[in-house]
Each structure stands twice: as structure tokens, then as C-alpha cells.
Design an enzyme around this catalytic site. Structure first.
Site, PDB file in Angstrom:
ATOM      1  N   LYS A 261      -5.842  -3.988  15.235  1.00 54.24           N
ATOM      2  CA  LYS A 261      -6.442  -4.341  14.060  1.00 54.24           C
ATOM      3  C   LYS A 261      -5.537  -5.275  13.269  1.00 54.24           C
ATOM      4  O   LYS A 261      -4.432  -5.101  13.049  1.00 54.24           O
ATOM      5  CB  LYS A 261      -6.281  -3.067  13.131  1.00 54.24           C
TER       6      LYS A 261
HETATM    7  C1  E4P Z   1     -10.576   0.686   7.657  1.00 54.77           C
HETATM    8  O1  E4P Z   1     -10.577   0.496   8.997  1.00 54.77           O
HETATM    9  C2  E4P Z   1      -9.538   1.106   6.724  1.00 54.77           C
HETATM   10  O2  E4P Z   1      -8.742   1.991   7.533  1.00 54.77           O
HETATM   11  C3  E4P Z   1     -10.282   2.154   5.602  1.00 54.77           C
HETATM   12  O3  E4P Z   1     -11.581   2.442   6.041  1.00 54.77           O
HETATM   13  C4  E4P Z   1      -9.891   1.942   4.312  1.00 54.77           C
HETATM   14  O4  E4P Z   1     -10.421   2.839   3.503  1.00 54.77           O
HETATM   15  P1  E4P Z   1     -10.017   2.933   1.963  1.00 54.77           P
HETATM   16  O5  E4P Z   1     -10.393   2.021   1.309  1.00 54.77           O
HETATM   17  O6  E4P Z   1     -10.676   4.413   1.606  1.00 54.77           O
HETATM   18  O7  E4P Z   1      -8.641   3.257   2.045  1.00 54.77           O
END
Ligand code: E4P
Length: 216
Positions: A83
């Protein structure tokens, strides 16, 4: 639409996997920090619990650092997806890692142009953030819909992974607009199973059954 868990908590993944509904896992540095312990050991365990993609995010912010970290993360297990944030360095790292056959999930996507660039750079997944856009008074689901529409119109095969999902309605809307994947906290997955009428109905069925048996 496939369902991913957005967590680095191995016990949550183990529990949800038993329901037969988990197609993958996404993590991020916040979730890893919250889980504590050795990140590599956590990723190895997640990768053994779920056959689908497990996203592991780089910490480096320069392209060389991201590529080096990405290679290390990808070597942990075959189903690890690296990622990378959508920055110029992130695009370069995506391009380089993709050319090496390493799958990349480009994260922190808040507008369609970022998704388009990520796809062109070779991302296997792009992650538009729904909840964080809603938080600032914008419509996160519209972003997912825009990205899906653009990718379909352009014949782009990069998968649209709706992220930052905060409640069941986000999941339903992501499915309605054609997201390939929605990733959600375990809390949201549990909320998707529940309905007060299901609980009341089950209680009534069991009560009626017990009452009838009592009469025999
Ligand atoms: C995406 O892959 C992120 O890990 C995640 O969905 C972020 O979510 P949040 O905005 O609730 O922290």
C-alpha cells in the site's frame, strides 16, 4: 463486491473468516500501531488466515524507500499487496513495483484524478476514502461512483476498493455504485449481520417452539 476487513487485529480476522465472508484485509500504520507487536509477524499471520489480498502500507515517503520497503513487505507472503500513498513519490514507487510484478494498492485517494494517475502508474487497487470525505462535508460515495464510472469508460482494470467505511450504509452504497471491494472495520461487518427484527423474530420462533413442546 468483495468484502475486506480493515484491521490489523488477528483475532478479529480469525473470527470473521469463520463466517466465510472475508475476501481480504487492509491495514495501515494507524491500525498496525494500535495492534502492537511485530508488524511482520502480524502480516504473516493475516496472510495465512486469508487467501485474498492483504494490504501492508509503506512508511517511507521517498520513492527509493517505498520500493525497498515494498519489496520487503511483498516477500512476507504471496498475497501481500503493498500500500502506497498517492504522492509523486508514491506514483513512481507504484510504477517501479508494478513492473517487478508486485501488486500495489494506492491509498489516500480523495479525488478521481488521483485514481486515474494511480491506475496509469500500474496500481492493482485504488482506495478512495469515503468516511473522511463525508467528515469534511463532501460526498464520499460520489467519489467511489466517479472512479468506477471513469474506470469502466476507459476500460481500466485497476480495482476500486472503497475505504474509510464507517457504517453499513456506506457498504450498501459502495455496492450500489459498483465498487469492486469495500474494506470495513470489524464493527461495521458485525453491524451488517444485525437487525432488531431478526433478533425479535428468532426469540419468538424459539419461544413458540418451547411453548408447543411444553403442551406435548
Ligand atoms: C484504507 O485502506 C484505510 O486503512 C482505512 O479504510 C481508513 O479508514 P479511516 O478513515 O476510518 O481511518
Amino acid at each position: 463486491m468483495r468484502l475486506f476487513l480493515d484491521t490489523a487485529d488477528v483475532s478479529e480476522v480469525r473470527e470473521a473468516v469463520a463466517w466465510g465472508v472475508v475476501d481480504g484485509v487492509t491495514t495501515n500504520p494507524t491500525l498496525m500501531a494500535r495492534a502492537g507487536g511485530d508488524p511482520e509477524a502480524i502480516l504473516r499471520e493475516l496472510a495465512s488466515l486469508v487467501a485474498g489480498p492483504i494490504s501492508a502500507e509503506v512508511i517511507a515517503t521517498d520513492a527509493d524507500g517505498m520500493v525497498e520497503e515494498g519489496r520487503r513487505l511483498a516477500a512476507i507472503a504471496d498475497n501481500i499487496v503493498v500500500k502506497v500513498p498517492i504522492t509523486p513519490a508514491g506514483l513512481e514507487a507504484t510504477h517501479r513495483l508494478a513492473r517487478e510484478g508486485i501488486k500495489v494498492n494506492v491509498t489516500l485517494v480523495f479525488q478521481p484524478g488521483q485514481a486515474l494517475l494511480a491506475a496509469r502508474a500500474g496500481a492493482a487497487f485504488v482506495s478512495p476514502f469515503v468516511g473522511r470525505l463525508d467528515d469534511i462535508g463532501e460526498d464520499g460515495i460520489s467519489l467511489v461512483a466517479d472512479v468506477v464510472e471513469i474506470f469502466r469508460a476507459q476500460g481500466i482494470t485497476t480495482q476500486v476498493l472503497a475505504a474509510s467505511i464507517r457504517h453499513p450504509q456506506h457498504v450498501i452504497e459502495a455496492a450500489r455504485v459498483g465498487a469492486d471491494i469495500a474494506t470495513m472495520p470489524f464493527k461495521v461487518l458485525k453491524q451488517l449481520v444485525q437487525h432488531p427484527l431478526t433478533d425479535a423474530g428468532l426469540e419468538r420462533f424459539l419461544k413458540d417452539w418451547q411453548a408447543a413442546r411444553g403442551r406435548v
